[in-house]
Enzyme design. Sequence first.
Site, PDB file in Angstrom:
ATOM      1  N   TYR A 113      25.304  24.529  21.273  1.00 53.40           N
ATOM      2  CA  TYR A 113      23.935  24.692  21.745  1.00 53.40           C
ATOM      3  C   TYR A 113      23.105  23.501  21.233  1.00 53.40           C
ATOM      4  CZ  TYR A 113      19.357  26.754  22.434  1.00 53.40           C
ATOM      5  OH  TYR A 113      18.073  26.987  22.830  1.00 53.40           O
ATOM      6  N   LYS A 208      19.570  36.572  24.200  1.00 55.65           N
ATOM      7  CA  LYS A 208      20.388  36.525  25.416  1.00 55.65           C
ATOM      8  C   LYS A 208      20.992  37.906  25.708  1.00 55.65           C
ATOM      9  CE  LYS A 208      19.159  32.272  24.809  1.00 55.65           C
ATOM     10  NZ  LYS A 208      19.992  31.262  24.151  1.00 55.65           N
TER      11      LYS A 208
HETATM   12  C1  LIG Z   1      19.802  30.295  23.086  1.00 57.07           C
HETATM   13  C2  LIG Z   1      20.900  29.936  22.165  1.00 57.07           C
HETATM   14  C3  LIG Z   1      20.652  29.631  20.818  1.00 57.07           C
HETATM   15  C4  LIG Z   1      19.261  29.567  20.241  1.00 57.07           C
HETATM   16  O1  LIG Z   1      18.673  30.825  20.239  1.00 57.07           O
HETATM   17  P1  LIG Z   1      17.071  31.080  20.321  1.00 57.07           P
HETATM   18  O2  LIG Z   1      16.978  32.559  20.284  1.00 57.07           O
HETATM   19  O3  LIG Z   1      16.603  30.465  21.605  1.00 57.07           O
HETATM   20  O4  LIG Z   1      16.480  30.400  19.136  1.00 57.07           O
HETATM   21  C5  LIG Z   1      21.734  29.362  20.000  1.00 57.07           C
HETATM   22  N1  LIG Z   1      22.997  29.373  20.473  1.00 57.07           N
HETATM   23  C6  LIG Z   1      23.266  29.654  21.771  1.00 57.07           C
HETATM   24  C7  LIG Z   1      24.673  29.645  22.235  1.00 57.07           C
HETATM   25  C8  LIG Z   1      22.243  29.941  22.652  1.00 57.07           C
HETATM   26  O5  LIG Z   1      22.512  30.197  23.935  1.00 57.07           O
END
Ligand SMILES: *Cc1c(COP(=O)(O)O)cnc(C)c1O
Length: 402
Positions: A113, A208
Amino acid sequence: MTHNSDRAFRTRAVHDGHGLDPATGAHATPIYATSTFGYGSAERGARLFAGEEQGYFYSRLSNPTVRAFEQKLASLEGLPDAVAFASGMGAVSAVCLTLLSPGDEVIFVAPLYGGTTGFLREVATKFGVTVHEAADEAAVEALAGPRTRLIWVETPTNPRLGIVDLGRVARAARACGALSAADNTFSTPALTRPAEHGIDLVMHSATKYLGGHGDAIGGVVAGPEALLAELRGVGLRHVGASLGPFEAYLFLRGMKTLPLRMQAHCEGAQALAAALDGHPALQALHYPGLRTHPGHAVAARQMSGFGGLVSVDLGSQAAAMTFLNHLQLFTQAVSLGDVESLSCHPGSTTHALLGEAALVRQGVTPGLVRLSVGIEDPADLIRDVLGALAHVPVTGDKRLRP
Ligand SMILES: *Cc1c(COP(=O)(O)O)cnc(C)c1O
């Protein structure tokens, strides 16, 4: 708090982490909207601060609603404990700031990420930490040494959906005395439980799939008790990216249906990938559930479903944008894992900061589009994607490609 490892995953998703509220008997976990908690007596306050008595005293450190979310996630990952954070990046930074010291080395398998790579390269290096990028598991084994403190991986990877062999990474970490950490955001514990493959720390952007409804930002890290006590005492307490009780409530609610939603996401993505396989407007199609995907065998071993993301390559940025602008059910937006389908062009949005060389290295081609397949009826999603593809001018050159 209940933790019943003899019960099946779906049952634990519904029940674990909370029971009837001890104060009122409330069946749904209450939102404890309070910053502070009365000690009851000056002596008890002293005992709480000395760690001689367990209890709530300030919501930056712990809160009953947040604690229920942590316990549920720990149960689903099959790990003893978890600590929640205000975002996925809050979790990443807390892990690194807690565990790393000057002179330590970190190895990560690219791509990660973007925020995680950014933290390692732009923040961790300021504190005398050396960061190594590995292209695959073999490169991890070659780079691992006595100074390696942490090996960080993510599977499937974003946006090409590459698969990393978790067992192999965990063995490489153990062999050099390092810790292994896996970002399990894309798989969720419904599909992969990294601890079963020997991974020490499992991290999530709860924003997510755990939340699943696109209405809250949060993060969480699960792992063994001693490490998490350190994470709570340093990364949470001193850095302070604490999750709020309202968000914790939304994640608790979302996680009760996580197994059902993941099943629907996987079914939709698999059906969409099958419908797109061999489509003349596509230069490439990436989905770990396709037999032709290079990581398919490892994915089949470590995942109980192939996930809800599908990436397609339309050959050029212009074609990708035409395609995106004609989608109706896939909202154009960053993020993933919502019940609603989402779409994005990583090259010009989420991954644009990487720069040309890294984009090429990580396979983020100008024509690449990432689709987060929601839980809508797969037939409607397939019709939407095929309809949008019909607007993409297909050059004679591209028609010739398989
Ligand atoms: C979105 C995401 C993050 C970061 O998370 P946030 O809640 O946006 O801070 C980290 N790792 C992955 C794989 C992600 O999809």
